[in-house]
Design an enzyme around this catalytic site. Structure first.
Site, PDB file in Angstrom:
ATOM      1  N   ARG A 189       6.566   0.358  -3.169  1.00 40.20           N
ATOM      2  CA  ARG A 189       6.330  -0.148  -4.536  1.00 40.20           C
ATOM      3  C   ARG A 189       7.425   0.324  -5.494  1.00 40.20           C
ATOM      4  O   ARG A 189       7.914  -0.445  -6.327  1.00 40.20           O
ATOM      5  CB  ARG A 189       4.952   0.292  -5.049  1.00 40.20           C
ATOM      6  CG  ARG A 189       3.792  -0.403  -4.370  1.00 40.20           C
ATOM      7  CD  ARG A 189       2.474  -0.124  -5.085  1.00 40.20           C
ATOM      8  NE  ARG A 189       2.176   1.277  -5.250  1.00 40.20           N
ATOM      9  CZ  ARG A 189       1.486   2.027  -4.385  1.00 40.20           C
ATOM     10  NH1 ARG A 189       1.024   1.501  -3.264  1.00 40.20           N
ATOM     11  NH2 ARG A 189       1.248   3.302  -4.652  1.00 40.20           N
ATOM     12  N   LEU A 222       0.815  -1.216   0.000  1.00 39.98           N
ATOM     13  CA  LEU A 222       0.000   0.000   0.000  1.00 39.98           C
ATOM     14  C   LEU A 222       0.847   1.265   0.000  1.00 39.98           C
ATOM     15  O   LEU A 222       0.319   2.362  -0.127  1.00 39.98           O
ATOM     16  CB  LEU A 222      -0.936   0.005   1.211  1.00 39.98           C
ATOM     17  CG  LEU A 222      -1.930  -1.159   1.279  1.00 39.98           C
ATOM     18  CD1 LEU A 222      -2.765  -1.079   2.542  1.00 39.98           C
ATOM     19  CD2 LEU A 222      -2.806  -1.188   0.040  1.00 39.98           C
ATOM     20  N   CYS A 223       2.159   1.120   0.135  1.00 37.24           N
ATOM     21  CA  CYS A 223       3.076   2.257   0.234  1.00 37.24           C
ATOM     22  C   CYS A 223       3.751   2.512  -1.115  1.00 37.24           C
ATOM     23  O   CYS A 223       4.409   1.623  -1.661  1.00 37.24           O
ATOM     24  CB  CYS A 223       4.123   1.958   1.305  1.00 37.24           C
ATOM     25  SG  CYS A 223       5.466   3.162   1.381  1.00 37.24           S
ATOM     26  N   GLY A 224       3.601   3.712  -1.642  1.00 40.12           N
ATOM     27  CA  GLY A 224       4.206   4.059  -2.930  1.00 40.12           C
ATOM     28  C   GLY A 224       5.726   3.971  -2.902  1.00 40.12           C
ATOM     29  O   GLY A 224       6.340   3.508  -3.868  1.00 40.12           O
TER      30      GLY A 224
END
Length: 143
Positions: A15, A10-12
């Site tokens: 990612r 969920l963390c950019g």
């Protein structure tokens, strides 16, 4: 050669870091640390290997940080590590461990310092920031 990323999908930043590892032609071991939390000893070792203090590795922006009173400077590493293991959302992310060392990859480009192979081609972050050019070289930051 093993490359491990402690990842939150969920963390950019997490990612982007994972994508840069893969852009170097490496398929890492991906550990969803929220469901497969590292042991207290493993977490402490990873933080030390990254050259950080426990307080630098804790995610102070999470509501549980304030709820647990973890901003109290009198709390030592043991209390902070216990909180991180009990509430893994408090572990800052992403941590990457390679044979060349460990890093808290904030910003995501910090992973480039410890990858055993260079980038295979251009890489642009999710937000559109170009990080690597078509020749696999770092794009200079503006300003």
């Amino acid at each position: 050669m093993t490359v491990t990323i402690y990842h939150n999908p969920l963390c950019g930043t997490s990612r982007n870091t994972l994508a840069m590892i893969r852009n170097a032609g490496i398929e890492p071991e991906v550990v969803d640390y929220l469901s497969a939390t590292p042991s207290r000893d493993a977490l402490a070792a990873m933080i030390a290997q990254a050259g950080l203090t426990v307080r630098e590795a804790i995610r102070s922006k999470e509501s549980v940080f304030a709820e647990l009173g973890l901003d109290n400077p009198a709390l030592g590493d043991d209390a902070l590590l216990d909180a991180m293991v009990a509430h893994p959302i408090l572990i800052n992310r992403p941590f990457v461990v390679t044979p060349a060392g460990a890093r808290l990859c904030r910003p995501s480009e910090a992973v480039l310092e410890i990858l055993p192979s260079r980038q295979a081609g251009a890489f642009t972050k999710e937000d559109g920031e170009a990080v690597i050019d078509a020749d696999g070289q770092r794009v200079p930051k503006n300003g």
